[in-house]
Design a protein around this motif. Sequence first.
Motif, PDB file in Angstrom:
ATOM      1  N   LEU A  88       0.845  -1.184   0.000  1.00 10.81           N
ATOM      2  CA  LEU A  88       0.000   0.000   0.000  1.00 10.81           C
ATOM      3  C   LEU A  88       0.885   1.240   0.000  1.00 10.81           C
ATOM      4  CD1 LEU A  88      -3.024   1.047   0.411  1.00 10.81           C
ATOM      5  CD2 LEU A  88      -2.476   1.146   2.848  1.00 10.81           C
ATOM      6  N   VAL A  89       0.481   2.234  -0.775  1.00  4.44           N
ATOM      7  CA  VAL A  89       1.105   3.561  -0.728  1.00  4.44           C
ATOM      8  C   VAL A  89       0.183   4.464   0.078  1.00  4.44           C
ATOM      9  CG1 VAL A  89       1.923   5.548  -2.052  1.00  4.44           C
ATOM     10  CG2 VAL A  89       2.171   3.244  -2.989  1.00  4.44           C
ATOM     11  N   VAL A  90       0.732   5.188   1.044  1.00  2.00           N
ATOM     12  CA  VAL A  90      -0.043   6.132   1.843  1.00  2.00           C
ATOM     13  C   VAL A  90       0.557   7.509   1.635  1.00  2.00           C
ATOM     14  CG1 VAL A  90      -0.835   6.789   4.145  1.00  2.00           C
ATOM     15  CG2 VAL A  90      -0.590   4.365   3.561  1.00  2.00           C
ATOM     16  N   MET A  91      -0.212   8.429   1.034  1.00  2.03           N
ATOM     17  CA  MET A  91       0.336   9.750   0.745  1.00  2.03           C
ATOM     18  C   MET A  91      -0.748  10.820   0.808  1.00  2.03           C
ATOM     19  SD  MET A  91       0.970   9.462  -3.397  1.00  2.03           S
ATOM     20  CE  MET A  91       1.644  11.122  -3.520  1.00  2.03           C
ATOM     21  N   CYS A  92      -0.300  12.044   0.926  1.00  6.54           N
ATOM     22  CA  CYS A  92      -1.201  13.186   0.996  1.00  6.54           C
ATOM     23  C   CYS A  92      -1.474  13.717  -0.412  1.00  6.54           C
ATOM     24  CB  CYS A  92      -0.571  14.267   1.858  1.00  6.54           C
ATOM     25  SG  CYS A  92      -1.635  15.659   2.232  1.00  6.54           S
ATOM     26  N   THR A  93      -2.677  14.230  -0.630  1.00  8.45           N
ATOM     27  CA  THR A  93      -2.997  14.812  -1.931  1.00  8.45           C
ATOM     28  C   THR A  93      -2.421  16.208  -2.077  1.00  8.45           C
ATOM     29  OG1 THR A  93      -5.107  15.655  -1.088  1.00  8.45           O
ATOM     30  CG2 THR A  93      -5.137  13.519  -2.194  1.00  8.45           C
ATOM     31  N   GLN A  94      -1.872  16.767  -1.020  1.00 10.82           N
ATOM     32  CA  GLN A  94      -1.238  18.073  -1.107  1.00 10.82           C
ATOM     33  C   GLN A  94       0.135  18.012  -0.487  1.00 10.82           C
ATOM     34  OE1 GLN A  94      -4.175  20.583   0.840  1.00 10.82           O
ATOM     35  NE2 GLN A  94      -4.607  21.578  -1.091  1.00 10.82           N
ATOM     36  N   ALA A 115       0.851   3.026  -9.921  1.00 11.86           N
ATOM     37  CA  ALA A 115       1.501   2.203  -8.900  1.00 11.86           C
ATOM     38  C   ALA A 115       0.981   0.768  -8.975  1.00 11.86           C
ATOM     39  CB  ALA A 115       1.255   2.786  -7.512  1.00 11.86           C
ATOM     40  N   PRO A 116       1.832  -0.196  -8.689  1.00 10.59           N
ATOM     41  CA  PRO A 116       1.405  -1.593  -8.762  1.00 10.59           C
ATOM     42  C   PRO A 116       0.547  -2.035  -7.588  1.00 10.59           C
ATOM     43  CG  PRO A 116       3.688  -1.458  -8.039  1.00 10.59           C
ATOM     44  CD  PRO A 116       3.273  -0.058  -8.378  1.00 10.59           C
ATOM     45  N   VAL A 117       0.320  -1.141  -6.625  1.00 14.88           N
ATOM     46  CA  VAL A 117      -0.473  -1.463  -5.435  1.00 14.88           C
ATOM     47  C   VAL A 117      -1.470  -0.334  -5.181  1.00 14.88           C
ATOM     48  CG1 VAL A 117       1.352  -2.855  -4.400  1.00 14.88           C
ATOM     49  CG2 VAL A 117       1.239  -0.405  -3.912  1.00 14.88           C
ATOM     50  N   PRO A 118      -2.499  -0.557  -4.347  1.00 16.87           N
ATOM     51  CA  PRO A 118      -3.444   0.513  -4.033  1.00 16.87           C
ATOM     52  C   PRO A 118      -2.771   1.706  -3.357  1.00 16.87           C
ATOM     53  CG  PRO A 118      -4.343  -1.629  -3.417  1.00 16.87           C
ATOM     54  CD  PRO A 118      -2.900  -1.856  -3.770  1.00 16.87           C
ATOM     55  N   THR A 119      -3.414   2.856  -3.489  1.00 22.63           N
ATOM     56  CA  THR A 119      -2.894   4.102  -2.917  1.00 22.63           C
ATOM     57  C   THR A 119      -3.931   4.717  -1.988  1.00 22.63           C
ATOM     58  OG1 THR A 119      -1.631   4.528  -4.937  1.00 22.63           O
ATOM     59  CG2 THR A 119      -1.956   6.385  -3.441  1.00 22.63           C
ATOM     60  N   LEU A 120      -3.553   4.927  -0.734  1.00 22.37           N
ATOM     61  CA  LEU A 120      -4.413   5.619   0.225  1.00 22.37           C
ATOM     62  C   LEU A 120      -4.083   7.101   0.145  1.00 22.37           C
ATOM     63  CD1 LEU A 120      -6.347   5.966   2.618  1.00 22.37           C
ATOM     64  CD2 LEU A 120      -4.491   5.259   4.134  1.00 22.37           C
ATOM     65  N   LEU A 121      -5.050   7.896  -0.308  1.00 21.67           N
ATOM     66  CA  LEU A 121      -4.861   9.330  -0.462  1.00 21.67           C
ATOM     67  C   LEU A 121      -5.566  10.058   0.681  1.00 21.67           C
ATOM     68  CD1 LEU A 121      -5.354   9.721  -4.319  1.00 21.67           C
ATOM     69  CD2 LEU A 121      -3.211   9.739  -3.034  1.00 21.67           C
ATOM     70  N   VAL A 122      -4.802  10.908   1.359  1.00 18.64           N
ATOM     71  CA  VAL A 122      -5.303  11.663   2.506  1.00 18.64           C
ATOM     72  C   VAL A 122      -5.257  13.146   2.163  1.00 18.64           C
ATOM     73  CG1 VAL A 122      -4.983  12.182   4.953  1.00 18.64           C
ATOM     74  CG2 VAL A 122      -4.400   9.903   4.072  1.00 18.64           C
ATOM     75  N   ARG A 123      -6.363  13.821   2.284  1.00 16.65           N
ATOM     76  CA  ARG A 123      -6.387  15.250   1.966  1.00 16.65           C
ATOM     77  C   ARG A 123      -5.688  16.037   3.067  1.00 16.65           C
ATOM     78  NH1 ARG A 123     -11.452  15.730   1.527  1.00 16.65           N
ATOM     79  NH2 ARG A 123     -11.883  16.763   3.504  1.00 16.65           N
ATOM     80  N   ASP A 127      -8.112  21.961   4.536  1.00 13.90           N
ATOM     81  CA  ASP A 127      -9.205  21.120   5.041  1.00 13.90           C
ATOM     82  C   ASP A 127      -8.715  19.689   5.184  1.00 13.90           C
ATOM     83  OD1 ASP A 127     -11.737  20.267   5.807  1.00 13.90           O
ATOM     84  OD2 ASP A 127     -12.431  20.005   3.738  1.00 13.90           O
ATOM     85  N   PRO A 128      -7.756  19.457   6.098  1.00 11.63           N
ATOM     86  CA  PRO A 128      -7.150  18.126   6.189  1.00 11.63           C
ATOM     87  C   PRO A 128      -8.088  17.114   6.836  1.00 11.63           C
ATOM     88  CG  PRO A 128      -6.336  19.519   7.952  1.00 11.63           C
ATOM     89  CD  PRO A 128      -7.205  20.397   7.084  1.00 11.63           C
ATOM     90  N   ALA A 258     -14.736  14.824   0.578  1.00 16.08           N
ATOM     91  CA  ALA A 258     -15.229  13.804   1.505  1.00 16.08           C
ATOM     92  C   ALA A 258     -14.549  13.931   2.861  1.00 16.08           C
ATOM     93  CB  ALA A 258     -15.008  12.415   0.929  1.00 16.08           C
ATOM     94  N   ALA A 259     -15.289  13.559   3.903  1.00 10.76           N
ATOM     95  CA  ALA A 259     -14.760  13.618   5.266  1.00 10.76           C
ATOM     96  C   ALA A 259     -13.972  12.367   5.619  1.00 10.76           C
ATOM     97  CB  ALA A 259     -15.918  13.804   6.244  1.00 10.76           C
ATOM     98  N   ALA A 260     -13.568  11.611   4.623  1.00  8.13           N
ATOM     99  CA  ALA A 260     -12.837  10.366   4.848  1.00  8.13           C
ATOM    100  C   ALA A 260     -11.739  10.232   3.800  1.00  8.13           C
ATOM    101  CB  ALA A 260     -13.793   9.169   4.768  1.00  8.13           C
ATOM    102  N   PRO A 261     -10.646   9.569   4.142  1.00  3.97           N
ATOM    103  CA  PRO A 261      -9.604   9.312   3.144  1.00  3.97           C
ATOM    104  C   PRO A 261     -10.079   8.252   2.156  1.00  3.97           C
ATOM    105  CG  PRO A 261      -9.063   8.193   5.175  1.00  3.97           C
ATOM    106  CD  PRO A 261     -10.300   8.999   5.458  1.00  3.97           C
TER     107      PRO A 261
END
Length: 270
Positions: A88-94, A115-123, A127-128, A258-261
């Motif tokens: 998993l990739v975990v990264m911010c959208t900003q 990416a070869p794996v899913p990406t968790l995008l966090v705003r 408005d984090p 959205a209020a969720a990642p």
Amino acid sequence: MTMFNRILAPLDGSARAETALGWITILPARHVRLLQVCPGEDTRRAEAEEYLTAIAARVQAVATEVEIRVVHDEPAEGIVAAAADADLVVMCTQGAGDGGRLLYGSVADRVARHAPVPTLLVRGGRDPIAATPVRRIVVPLDGSPAAERALPMAAKLATILAGQLHFITVDDADGVDQPRSSTTDKGATAAHAYLEQMAGDTTADAVAPSTEVRSGEAGNELLTAVGPGDLLVITTHGRGAARRWQIGRVAEKLLRHAAAPIVLIRADSP
């Protein structure tokens, strides 16, 4: 304990990008790789390594092993290459780039699509999305096989996080508010039947997924349906064969508001 094997966390030295670190503390993993991509012939390698070493001290409590890596490449290309052996990739959208503007459509978008794996995008930014314990893993489905490719990762997350799987679809009648009719009632009935079938085929630790059919404009309805404590799992696009709306048309709206990642799954993933 079920956990990820390796999570990749790209950082650029900005506080905005570090918004994603809170979510790493929620997602149990054996290994965490902290990555900084320096463009071209950037000579600040020692500075980047010092920065990542300080960050590593903050996440060592949640991972058996924390690795730091500095590479010289273009941002998206360097992240995609470093994700080759990750779960998993975990990264911010900003981040710091381009004045901190929303990076969906540039770096984060290219990572999610390649990416070869899913990406968790966090705003992040103004408005984090703060890291909170996950209660529900919400999966929007539009009736397409592409959208259904989100289901295995959603089930895995539900098991790892001990969260409730929740499947949702929207009967949007082409996005136009119309009086209810026998036709729309039949559409809602078919939507319920579809979600129940998906729920019957998917379990996480023997807990049956909950389902929800909403009516209205798809993006607005999904924004209303999710809140703090939710984690959205969605493919980069769907075809909407059984539903009128398409996943890809609302993904960016969800990322912005959205209020969720959001965990983005490549629609062409195996």
